[in-house]
Write an enzyme that holds these catalytic residues in place. Structure first.
Site, PDB file in Angstrom:
ATOM      1  N   HIS A  80     -35.084  24.575 -69.400  1.00 62.39           N
ATOM      2  CA  HIS A  80     -36.179  23.803 -68.806  1.00 62.39           C
ATOM      3  C   HIS A  80     -37.501  24.548 -68.947  1.00 62.39           C
ATOM      4  CE1 HIS A  80     -36.326  26.254 -65.050  1.00 62.39           C
ATOM      5  NE2 HIS A  80     -34.998  26.281 -65.146  1.00 62.39           N
ATOM      6  N   ASP A  82     -40.253  24.027 -66.914  1.00 63.44           N
ATOM      7  CA  ASP A  82     -41.038  24.154 -65.683  1.00 63.44           C
ATOM      8  C   ASP A  82     -40.630  25.357 -64.855  1.00 63.44           C
ATOM      9  OD1 ASP A  82     -38.564  22.804 -65.182  1.00 63.44           O
ATOM     10  OD2 ASP A  82     -39.322  22.093 -63.257  1.00 63.44           O
ATOM     11  N   ASP A 117     -36.585  32.770 -64.694  1.00 60.35           N
ATOM     12  CA  ASP A 117     -36.207  31.358 -64.545  1.00 60.35           C
ATOM     13  C   ASP A 117     -37.280  30.447 -65.096  1.00 60.35           C
ATOM     14  OD1 ASP A 117     -34.813  29.106 -63.837  1.00 60.35           O
ATOM     15  OD2 ASP A 117     -35.214  29.274 -61.696  1.00 60.35           O
ATOM     16  N   GLU A 151     -37.075  20.391 -63.814  1.00 59.10           N
ATOM     17  CA  GLU A 151     -35.772  20.882 -63.355  1.00 59.10           C
ATOM     18  C   GLU A 151     -35.840  21.421 -61.941  1.00 59.10           C
ATOM     19  OE1 GLU A 151     -32.437  23.703 -62.648  1.00 59.10           O
ATOM     20  OE2 GLU A 151     -34.597  24.108 -62.676  1.00 59.10           O
ATOM     21  N   GLU A 180     -30.069  29.610 -68.681  1.00 57.97           N
ATOM     22  CA  GLU A 180     -30.459  30.102 -67.357  1.00 57.97           C
ATOM     23  C   GLU A 180     -30.129  31.589 -67.267  1.00 57.97           C
ATOM     24  OE1 GLU A 180     -31.971  28.740 -64.834  1.00 57.97           O
ATOM     25  OE2 GLU A 180     -31.672  26.573 -64.872  1.00 57.97           O
ATOM     26  N   HIS A 354     -37.511  32.841 -58.725  1.00 58.92           N
ATOM     27  CA  HIS A 354     -38.382  32.292 -57.681  1.00 58.92           C
ATOM     28  C   HIS A 354     -38.985  33.363 -56.768  1.00 58.92           C
ATOM     29  CE1 HIS A 354     -35.871  28.283 -57.865  1.00 58.92           C
ATOM     30  NE2 HIS A 354     -36.263  28.723 -59.066  1.00 58.92           N
TER      31      HIS A 354
END
Length: 389
Positions: A80, A82, A117, A151, A180, A354
């Protein structure tokens, strides 16, 4: 070359042939918080369009790029574009643009939003696409590269889900790898996830005359007690041990400081092993909370590891590390629903995803790229460049 912005447009230029760690920094430097993926999607599409052996399709801010060599096996490499929002902490290193701890581009550790990520994984995809045909080489497997938006937000917005609906025929394959972060270890399948609301109802009254009412928050105490006493299971699925968890994640009740609450809602999250369906997971929660009003509000099936598939087995052998289960839910489940065995494999520590200090080492990105390059070339198994019948 790092990402540059043309003066008359938002299109950033990506050099896919540079060192993959530098490419990661270039991809990170294009801000792509969920909902803001267009500039990065434009750059990815433009770079892939320069590779004549790829068929490139754009859908919104998602891109599919495929080889069409008619080989005997097709692998999907997906990631992904984003990220979650940028850190709010002033001076955080996990923001955009990226920074190198060494002060030397390409050396040491790369900090910034998306480092783990999953801009490292996206850069590996792009580097693989650029190098498939270098020097007259040809891959031993047909490859479908998938880059998608949205995502990190609610599933209804998923760019991969949209691609499945609109272009499912282009997402068929024998095996899929989602890049991932996994610390460079194959993580098979994933747990499923479901959310529930358990509601208790009372009767409102003035708190000075509490005996005239019935306290709905107090009535929720047995729900919390059962969840606190619950012992989550570890379930072996196709040789991997998946740890489950069942927890209260939020509680809401009451209207004012002088009113006995007449309603209380306990929100519950169940992470269940991929041996069961969402309906079976729901039945388990209802059995535990028998006697209470329980409503399922969301659910996503898990994915079995599928490591018995020959392509998966050869990939695990090429990586050379013992495969592990994926405890969290990932988009491998979407490929599993299409009947495609899928694993997670990418650079970086998933525990850093994150976080305000999100980072990845340059060597981890390069190691991931080398593993996939060797496997796609068939160096691990001698797979001949067989044409499909």
């Amino acid at each position: 070359m790092t990402a540059e912005t043309a003066p008359d447009s938002s299109l950033s230029i990506l050099d896919l042939h540079q060192d993959v760690a530098l490419l990661t920094a270039a991809v990170m430097d294009i801000n792509s918080v969920s909902g803001n993926e267009k500039q990065l999607a434009d750059a990815v599409e433009a770079a892939l369009a320069e590779i004549p052996q790829l068929r490139v399709l754009r859908d919104g801010d998602a891109i599919i790029a495929r080889t069409e060599l008619g080989l005997g096996e097709r692998v999907i490499l997906a990631g992904h574009l984003d990220t979650v929002p940028l850190p709010l902490t002033e001076g955080s290193r996990g923001t955009v643009p990226s920074t190198w701890d060494s002060g030397v581009p390409g050396e040491g550790v790369l900090y910034g939003r998306g480092a783990t990520d999953m801009k490292g994984g996206v850069a590996v995809q792009l580097a693989l696409a650029a190098g498939l045909f270098d020097g007259g080489r040809q891959p031993r497997r047909d490859v479908t590269f998938v880059f998608y938006d949205h995502e990190e937000v609610e599933a209804v917005k998923s760019g991969l889900g949209r691609l499945v609906r609109n272009h499912g025929d282009l997402l068929q394959g024998d095996f899929a790898i989602l890049l991932e972060p996994t610390h460079g270890t194959v993580e098979g399948g994933c747990n499923g996830t479901s959310r529930f609301e358990a509601t208790t109802v009372g009767e409102a009254a003035h708190s000075a005359r509490a005996w005239m009412g019935s306290n709905a928050i107090h009535a929720a105490a047995p729900i919390l007690a059962r969840l606190a006493a619950y012992e989550p299971r570890t379930v072996n699925v196709d040789g991997l041990d998946y740890r489950e968890s069942l927890n209260a994640v939020k509680i809401n009740g009451g209207t004012a400081g002088n009113v006995i609450p007449d309603r209380c809602v306990v929100e519950i999250n169940y992470r269940f092993a991929p041996d069961k369906t969402p309906d079976e997971a729901e039945a388990h929660v209802r059995e535990l909370l028998a006697g209470f009003d329980v409503v399922r509000t969301d659910a996503a099936a898990g994915a079995r590891p599928g490591l018995q598939h020959p392509a998966a087995a050869s990939f695990v052998a090429a990586v050379g590390a013992e495969p592990k289960p994926k405890y969290g839910w990932t988009d491998v489940a979407r490929f599993s629903e299409l009947g495609i065995p899928a694993v997670n494999f990418g650079p970086g520590d998933p525990l850093l995803a994150h976080k305000d200090n999100e980072h990845v080492s340059a060597d981890a990105i390069r190691t991931c790229l080398r593993a996939l390059q060797g496997w796609l070339a068939g160096q691990d198994d001698g797979l001949p460049p067989k044409k499909r019948p």
